[in-house]
Design an enzyme around this catalytic site. Structure first.
Site, PDB file in Angstrom:
ATOM      1  N   LYS A   1      43.101 -37.434  60.842  1.00 53.03           N
ATOM      2  CA  LYS A   1      41.892 -37.019  61.548  1.00 53.03           C
ATOM      3  C   LYS A   1      40.838 -38.112  61.478  1.00 53.03           C
ATOM      4  O   LYS A   1      40.917 -39.006  60.637  1.00 53.03           O
ATOM      5  CB  LYS A   1      41.340 -35.736  60.893  1.00 53.03           C
ATOM      6  CG  LYS A   1      42.244 -34.521  61.098  1.00 53.03           C
ATOM      7  CD  LYS A   1      42.153 -33.964  62.507  1.00 53.03           C
ATOM      8  CE  LYS A   1      43.334 -33.092  62.887  1.00 53.03           C
ATOM      9  NZ  LYS A   1      43.417 -31.867  62.083  1.00 53.03           N
ATOM     10  N   CYS A   2      39.852 -37.971  62.342  1.00 53.92           N
ATOM     11  CA  CYS A   2      38.715 -38.885  62.403  1.00 53.92           C
ATOM     12  C   CYS A   2      38.144 -39.101  61.004  1.00 53.92           C
ATOM     13  O   CYS A   2      37.920 -38.114  60.303  1.00 53.92           O
ATOM     14  CB  CYS A   2      37.643 -38.286  63.306  1.00 53.92           C
ATOM     15  SG  CYS A   2      36.127 -39.202  63.390  1.00 53.92           S
ATOM     16  N   PRO A   3      37.843 -40.289  60.545  1.00 51.49           N
ATOM     17  CA  PRO A   3      37.910 -41.573  61.261  1.00 51.49           C
ATOM     18  C   PRO A   3      39.185 -42.363  60.962  1.00 51.49           C
ATOM     19  O   PRO A   3      39.240 -43.558  61.261  1.00 51.49           O
ATOM     20  CB  PRO A   3      36.713 -42.310  60.669  1.00 51.49           C
ATOM     21  CG  PRO A   3      36.756 -41.904  59.221  1.00 51.49           C
ATOM     22  CD  PRO A   3      37.258 -40.475  59.211  1.00 51.49           C
TER      23      PRO A   3
END
Lengths: 179, 80
Positions: free
Chosen positions: B17-19
């Site tokens: 997931k981000c980042p």
């Protein structure tokens, strides 16, 4: 001054100008809320990926998030002991700004983050260290809350500084944030 | 021409997931030579917007994007 001389001067000034608007992000991390701290570190590590240098300046309620839960600060006075007891001991102890519900909401959020493979705050701090994100801690906050440098996490290159240091960095940054 | 892209490195970023996708890719691309191609496989919906932004800011080029069964493949060419 002949043409060559003025050209050299111009070139030098251009280089300085380029240097002063360097690719840097400066952030004041003021909040001790888990969600805001997480956002700070996501932006910081993302910014490194985008090719920016990143400086984080920890002050006030964000300061205790950088305490090491395994370490003990020695030689505290009564108020220092009180603050030490009342404030979270490290990033794994900070709470959500909303829906904390006496810790239940935060525990649920942590569970959900794990399930959805979102990095924890502790992991994000370690990642920031690996990526070379610079962390400065406000000396005055440390002193006010009675925190000792030897109870803080072993973060690479961490320094205890004042507001002028932050302002110098912010002045050389193209992005400045206050979280 | 698009079918015979020579891929130098493939990264499996599925589930991240981000980042993390852009962080991992930016770390990897530093180790590569100019004109080499990196393929990033991701399941992160945010990556659809993030990889193009990242490429523009970091001076790299996305030469091809494929999406199949929820997995997107970004072919990234190192430009500098």
């Amino acid at each position: 001054m002949d043409v060559k001389e003025s050209l050299d001067l111009l070139r030098k000034e251009m280089d300085e100008l380029k240097d002063s608007s360097r690719n840097k992000l400066s952030m004041v991390v003021f909040s001790g809320d888990m969600d805001k701290l997480l956002a700070s570190f996501i932006i910081a590590t993302g910014a490194v990926a985008m090719g920016l240098d990143v400086v984080m300046f920890f002050t006030f309620w964000a300061t205790p998030a950088l305490r090491d839960k395994k370490k003990k600060g020695r030689g505290k006075d009564l108020f220092g002991k009180m603050f030490g007891f009342m404030l979270p001991k490290g990033a794994s102890k900070v709470a959500l700004s909303k829906m904390n519900m006496g810790g239940m909401g935060t525990a649920m959020m942590k569970m959900l983050m794990k399930k959805k493979n979102v990095q924890s705050l502790d992991e994000m701090i370690a990642l920031a260290g690996e990526l070379g994100v610079k962390i400065y801690i406000c000396e005055m906050s440390m002193d006010l809350m009675g925190f000792k440098p030897d109870e803080m996490i072993d973060y690479p290159g961490v320094e205890f500084v004042g507001v002028a240091k932050f302002l110098e960095e912010a002045g050389n940054s193209k992005i400045q944030l206050f979280i | 021409m698009a079918d015979d892209i020579k891929v130098d490195v493939t990264m499996d970023l599925k589930g991240m997931k981000c980042p993390m996708p852009v962080v991992k890719v930016s770390q990897q691309i530093k180790k590569m030579a100019v004109n080499q191609v990196l393929v990033a496989e991701t399941t992160d919906p945010g990556a659809q917007a993030d990889f193009p932004s990242w490429a523009r800011s970091s001076g790299n080029e996305i030469i091809k994007t494929e999406t199949e069964g929820g997995v997107s493949k970004f072919y990234i060419k190192k430009l500098k």
